[in-house]
Design an enzyme around this catalytic site. Structure first.
Site, mmCIF file in Angstrom:
data_model
loop_
_atom_site.group_PDB
_atom_site.id
_atom_site.type_symbol
_atom_site.label_atom_id
_atom_site.label_comp_id
_atom_site.label_asym_id
_atom_site.label_seq_id
_atom_site.Cartn_x
_atom_site.Cartn_y
_atom_site.Cartn_z
ATOM 1 C CG LEU A 124 -2.031 1.150 1.224
ATOM 2 C CD1 LEU A 124 -3.163 0.530 2.050
ATOM 3 C CD2 LEU A 124 -1.503 2.539 1.602
ATOM 4 C CG HIS A 233 8.544 4.882 9.024
ATOM 5 N ND1 HIS A 233 8.213 5.849 8.421
ATOM 6 C CD2 HIS A 233 10.221 4.943 8.673
ATOM 7 C CE1 HIS A 233 9.026 6.881 7.997
ATOM 8 N NE2 HIS A 233 10.266 6.315 8.316
#
Length: 342
Positions: A124, A233
């Site tokens: 994605l 992240h």
């Protein structure tokens, strides 16, 4: 904006996406030959010319105004059959001395292939200019993420019981992975970028060949590296939140290289799979968008699968579309759409 299967003439657009994705986006390396192979594999999957346990369903987000590819996402039908699929499993070992009445439990990392045969939602990515609440292209990430669940729901027999998603791990301001520096670099004679590149190209056998087969005590790792275990992240947090809302959870598996979490669920327990339903299409040029309700619609054919937002809720067994929505989804009156309220 609409989701559609990637086409053979999308190679330039896909490579442009890979160049923007950058380091850490393992499944989309900037390698034209590899990307062309990925497109061909996806075409074979959508055309049902590939065995179910080896299918890659790759989708792109298309901006209808100019035909640009604004993002992408994918579904791996089953992982680990042709190329080993490794994780670390976070566990613990208890030590005790009865004589001294001392007890200690220590966290450990075990090399694992436990997810072999599961479905993976992956790849994605949304171009920066198509992200953000302030952008006119609102909710593009949600469109990419949720469209995959409608595809899985529609073709449920093509998928196994469980689904997973790997999340990118923590990197510092210098784009450095403390987890890799503490662990991976001691076993692989290469830097993170090279190991990441090889993994992205499907060359994963070196992981099992070079990684230790015994449990790794996390107490031997510096605090900075231990703090990365199971963390994501900053750019991955929105994707993780969307997956958590669908019911995917972290069960202690992490990425071999950066320590990012792998979240998982039984497919039939995923919210979008469980709650989506099919409705009959009606087209009305006078249809008015609702101010609150937002619905995601997807077609029910594999090769022509298309997904997009529609501006109103279904009524009884029907969904009313404007002519523009019908063109976007390539449907006509009497066709069937699978809908999900978001």
């Amino acid at each position: 904006m609409r989701i559609r299967p990637i086409a053979r003439d999308d190679l330039d657009g896909l490579q442009a996406l890979s160049q923007q994705a950058g380091v850490g986006f393992t499944s989309l390396p900037d390698n034209r030959e590899f990307l062309a192979g990925k497109i061909e594999a996806a075409a074979s999957a959508f055309e049902e010319r590939t065995a179910r346990d080896n299918r890659l369903y790759f989708f792109v987000l298309e901006d209808e105004t100019d035909g640009e590819l604004a993002g992408c996402c994918a579904i791996e039908g089953q992982v680990g059959h042709e190329v080993p699929f490794y994780h670390y499993r976070l566990g613990s070992l208890a030590h005790s001395s009865v004589q001294l009445d001392l007890h200690r439990t220590i966290d450990t990392l075990f090399l694992s292939s436990d997810h072999t045969g599961d479905t993976e939602v992956c790849s994605l990515f949304v171009r920066p200019e198509y992200r953000g609440e302030a952008n006119r292209h609102l909710r593009n990430g949600a469109l990419l993420s949720k469209a995959r669940w409608l595809f899985i729901a529609e073709f449920r027999d093509s998928f196994p019981d469980k689904v997973l998603a790997e999340m990118r791990g923590l990197f510092d301001d210098n784009n450095r992975s403390p987890f890799w520096d503490s662990l991976g670099r001691h076993f692989f004679p290469m830097d993170f970028d090279e190991a990441d590149r090889l993994t992205g190209l499907g060359q994963k056998s070196f992981i099992g060949e070079l990684m230790p087969k015994f449990p790794i005590y996390t107490t031997f790792m510096p605090d900075e590296a231990r703090d990365c275990i199971g963390q994501v992240h900053r750019h991955t947090r929105p994707a993780l939140e969307m997956l958590k809302k669908e019911g995917l959870r972290w069960e202690g598996y992490i990425d071999i290289f950066d320590g990012g979490p792998t979240v998982e669920a039984y497919i039939d327990d995923v919210r979008a799979v469980r709650n989506s339903q099919c409705y009959r299409v009606e087209i009305d040029a006078n249809a008015v968008d609702e101010s609150v309700s937002r619905w995601l619609a997807a077609t029910t054919t594999m090769l022509g699968f298309t997904a997009a937002w529609v501006g109103r809720a279904p009524r009884d067994e029907n969904i009313v579309l404007t002519p523009a929505e019908a063109r976007r989804l390539n449907v006509t009156t009497g066709d069937t759409l699978r809908l999900l309220e978001t």
